[in-house]
Design an enzyme around this catalytic site. Structure first.
Site, short mmCIF file in Angstrom:
data_model
loop_
_atom_site.label_atom_id
_atom_site.label_comp_id
_atom_site.label_asym_id
_atom_site.label_seq_id
_atom_site.Cartn_x
_atom_site.Cartn_y
_atom_site.Cartn_z
N CYS A 105 0.82 -1.21 0.00
CA CYS A 105 0.00 0.00 0.00
C CYS A 105 0.86 1.26 0.00
O CYS A 105 0.33 2.37 -0.11
CB CYS A 105 -0.95 -0.02 1.18
SG CYS A 105 -2.03 -1.46 1.13
N CYS A 239 -13.35 -0.19 7.92
CA CYS A 239 -12.43 -0.57 6.84
C CYS A 239 -12.30 0.48 5.75
O CYS A 239 -13.29 1.12 5.37
CB CYS A 239 -12.92 -1.85 6.18
SG CYS A 239 -13.04 -3.24 7.30
N SER A 240 -11.10 0.59 5.19
CA SER A 240 -10.91 1.40 3.99
C SER A 240 -11.59 0.68 2.83
O SER A 240 -11.98 -0.47 2.93
CB SER A 240 -9.42 1.58 3.71
OG SER A 240 -8.81 0.32 3.48
N HIS A 366 -9.23 3.90 -1.33
CA HIS A 366 -7.87 3.36 -1.23
C HIS A 366 -7.52 2.51 -2.45
O HIS A 366 -7.40 1.28 -2.35
CB HIS A 366 -7.76 2.56 0.07
CG HIS A 366 -6.40 2.03 0.38
ND1 HIS A 366 -5.22 2.56 -0.11
CD2 HIS A 366 -6.00 0.97 1.17
CE1 HIS A 366 -4.18 1.88 0.35
NE2 HIS A 366 -4.63 0.91 1.11
N1 ACO Z 1 -24.47 -10.05 7.63
C1 ACO Z 1 -23.46 -10.89 7.88
N2 ACO Z 1 -22.36 -10.95 7.12
C2 ACO Z 1 -22.29 -10.17 6.07
C3 ACO Z 1 -23.33 -9.28 5.71
C4 ACO Z 1 -24.46 -9.23 6.55
N3 ACO Z 1 -25.48 -8.40 6.32
N4 ACO Z 1 -22.96 -8.61 4.59
C5 ACO Z 1 -21.74 -9.06 4.27
N5 ACO Z 1 -21.35 -10.00 5.16
C6 ACO Z 1 -20.07 -10.71 5.23
C7 ACO Z 1 -19.95 -11.79 4.24
O1 ACO Z 1 -19.19 -12.83 4.81
C8 ACO Z 1 -19.14 -11.17 3.11
O2 ACO Z 1 -18.30 -12.02 2.45
P1 ACO Z 1 -18.89 -13.05 1.33
O3 ACO Z 1 -19.88 -12.26 0.52
O4 ACO Z 1 -17.70 -13.46 0.55
O5 ACO Z 1 -19.48 -14.14 2.12
C9 ACO Z 1 -18.26 -10.18 3.86
O6 ACO Z 1 -19.04 -9.74 4.97
C10 ACO Z 1 -17.89 -8.95 3.04
O7 ACO Z 1 -19.05 -8.44 2.49
P2 ACO Z 1 -19.08 -7.81 1.03
O8 ACO Z 1 -20.48 -7.48 0.66
O9 ACO Z 1 -18.26 -8.64 0.09
O10 ACO Z 1 -18.28 -6.52 1.39
P3 ACO Z 1 -18.03 -5.24 0.57
O11 ACO Z 1 -17.86 -5.54 -0.88
O12 ACO Z 1 -19.03 -4.20 0.96
O13 ACO Z 1 -16.61 -4.87 1.18
C11 ACO Z 1 -15.08 -4.86 2.97
C12 ACO Z 1 -16.47 -4.51 2.51
C13 ACO Z 1 -14.91 -6.36 3.03
C14 ACO Z 1 -14.86 -4.25 4.31
C15 ACO Z 1 -14.08 -4.27 1.93
O14 ACO Z 1 -14.31 -2.90 1.76
C16 ACO Z 1 -12.63 -4.48 2.34
O15 ACO Z 1 -12.11 -5.58 2.21
N6 ACO Z 1 -11.94 -3.42 2.81
C17 ACO Z 1 -10.53 -3.51 3.23
C18 ACO Z 1 -9.60 -3.41 2.04
C19 ACO Z 1 -8.19 -3.68 2.46
O16 ACO Z 1 -7.91 -4.58 3.23
N7 ACO Z 1 -7.25 -2.90 1.92
C20 ACO Z 1 -5.84 -3.02 2.26
C21 ACO Z 1 -5.59 -2.29 3.51
S1 ACO Z 1 -4.05 -2.70 4.25
C22 ACO Z 1 -3.11 -1.31 4.10
O17 ACO Z 1 -3.48 -0.34 3.48
C23 ACO Z 1 -1.76 -1.26 4.77
#
Ligand code: ACO
Length: 420
Positions: A105, A239-240, A366
């Site tokens: 990153c 989360c970012s 990000h």
């Molecule tokens: N109830 C329960 N669980 C849920 C629900 C719900 N209503 N909605 C989603 N989930 C769970 C599911 O397990 C889902 O995964 P799956 O669909 O594969 O089963 C998981 O949450 C993620 O949901 P998504 O809908 O796929 O999430 P979204 O696309 O909105 O992304 C997230 C959100 C996961 C937080 C994403 O923005 C992310 O990964 N952010 C971090 C990115 C990152 O790590 N960047 C690097 C940083 S490290 C650095 O910079 C040094």
């Protein structure tokens, strides 16, 4: 490092950052689904490069070298060799040395550092560009790609969402050590989205979080980790974003400014820059960003400034708790007291040290390789009064960036001063 010759940021451009939650991002329920595609990695590089040239009025012919920050083009886009991809943007760049840099990153920060090293080595005008397109796969699959920035063999198994889990671990330890609450951490999220709502380039320009919803899990805010021990310590609002976008800046020496017909007052100046790197997988204390602290201590010493003098900062808030840890590593707050700063609103647009004024990684977005470049450009834009609705009331004179790769394993800091 204190520059051996004066180095100026001439300006640059960034694309809108988009992804899930942004009105322009095409996904399966979007009215444009099937009618148009989201921009590609090449399109972001092209937009950023030509946008920076246009915005600064610099002829591409004047660019001596270029550096491209990108983390995982091979995985997300089946595309490497991005130096050669970047020069497709403009025929006047053909034949010029363009090179890709990768440091997770912090790839964008490393592109800027290499640009400054090139200025030291004799170039006069250099471009740093960063771009990433991550929305080609689901967030879960993308988390596996991003996990390549951890020690894969030792750390991948922590969770399928490896980085979210690693920072949930930091949140857990930080909360336990200092009595910090989820609500304390949520203040960072709320500030980020408030700022992004004032920023038309932000991924989350139309999404908001209030303190109550960002403080606890809910239907809209799932605690989504599989690791049961860490699950309570991270929600979606912490989360970012998984964003796509690009950013480019042009840097020059005094000689370069003369060639470009520019004055120092058109620019901001680099006071100092630093990079620290620590071994993958060997975090000693989850409650401190000690690698970032090493980079920050160095940049303050070389720039001859103290944290109290910083009037605006762009810090790497890959997760909400990271921003609190950044306040402490950068000396804005004492150890364990970052949350107090956020709670008191001191890092908001009207606070004593505004941080991530355009929304940060949490809400500006990000697009990994673009992030470090965007940070520099944001400081430039604040100093030159170009931030529109999120412009600070008083244009800041001293600024700082901290761009972090992995779990605090590579950090690039840059100290900047407006030229008036
Ligand atoms: N109830 C329960 N669980 C849920 C629900 C719900 N209503 N909605 C989603 N989930 C769970 C599911 O397990 C889902 O995964 P799956 O669909 O594969 O089963 C998981 O949450 C993620 O949901 P998504 O809908 O796929 O999430 P979204 O696309 O909105 O992304 C997230 C959100 C996961 C937080 C994403 O923005 C992310 O990964 N952010 C971090 C990115 C990152 O790590 N960047 C690097 C940083 S490290 C650095 O910079 C040094």
């Amino acid at each position: 490092m204190k520059p051996l010759k004066r180095i100026f940021v001439v300006g640059g451009e960034l694309t809108t950052f988009i992804g899930k939650g942004h009105p322009d991002f095409v996904w399966k329920k979007h009215p444009d689904f099937g009618k148009r595609e989201n921009p590609t990695l090449e399109q972001y590089l092209t937009q950023a490069i030509n946008g920076a040239l246009e915005k600064t009025g610099v002829d591409a012919e004047a660019i001596d070298r270029g550096f491209v920050g990108n983390f995982a083009g091979e995985l997300f886009n089946s595309q490497g060799h991005l130096g050669a991809m970047a020069v497709r943007a403009n025929e006047k760049l053909v034949g010029k040395p363009f090179t890709r840099l990768e440091g997770a990153c912090a790839s964008g920060g490393l592109a800027i550092l290499s640009a400054m090293d090139a200025l030291h080595a004799g170039s006069d005008v250099v471009m740093a560009v960063g771009a990433e397109v991550q929305t080609t796969v689901s967030a879960r699959e993308g988390a596996g790609y991003l996990a390549r920035a951890s020690h894969w063999e030792e750390e991948r198994s922590i969770d399928e969402f490896t980085f979210p889990a690693m920072f949930a671990r930091r949140a857990k330890h930080y909360k336990e050590a200092f009595g910090v609450t989820d609500e304390d951490i949520a203040h960072v999220t709320v500030k980020a989205y408030e700022n992004a709502n004032k920023n038309p380039k932000a991924h989350m320009c139309k999404v908001s979080w209030d303190l109550e919803s960002a403080s606890k899990p809910g239907d809209r805010n799932p605690a989504f980790l599989g690791n049961e021990d860490l699950k309570p310590h991270l929600k979606v609002s912490d989360c970012s974003q998984v964003s796509d976008g690009g950013a480019a800046v042009i840097l020059a020496t005094e000689e370069g400014l003369k060639k470009l017909g520019k004055k120092p007052e058109d620019c901001i100046e680099v006071l100092a820059y630093s990079q620290a790197t620590s071994p993958l997988g060997q975090v000693k204390d989850y409650t401190v960003l000690d690698n970032t602290k090493m980079a920050a201590d160095q940049v303050y010493a070389d720039a001859g400034i103290t944290p109290e003098q910083v009037q605006v900062a762009e810090v790497h808030d890959c997760f909400a708790v990271t921003e609190l840890l950044m306040y402490e590593a950068l000396g804005f707050a004492e150890k364990g007291r970052g949350a107090e700063l956020a709670r008191a609103g001191e890092t908001s647009l009207t606070g004593k040290i505004p941080v991530n004024t355009g929304g940060g990684l949490l809400a500006f977005g990000h697009p990994v390789g673009a992030t470090g470049v965007k940070q520099l450009l944001e400081i430039y834009r604040q100093m030159k009064g170009q931030c529109g609705d999120y412009q600070l009331a008083e244009r800041p004179e001293i600024g700082l960036t901290a761009n972090m790769g992995g779990d605090d394993r590579t950090t690039v800091c840059i100290a900047l001063k407006d030229v008036r």
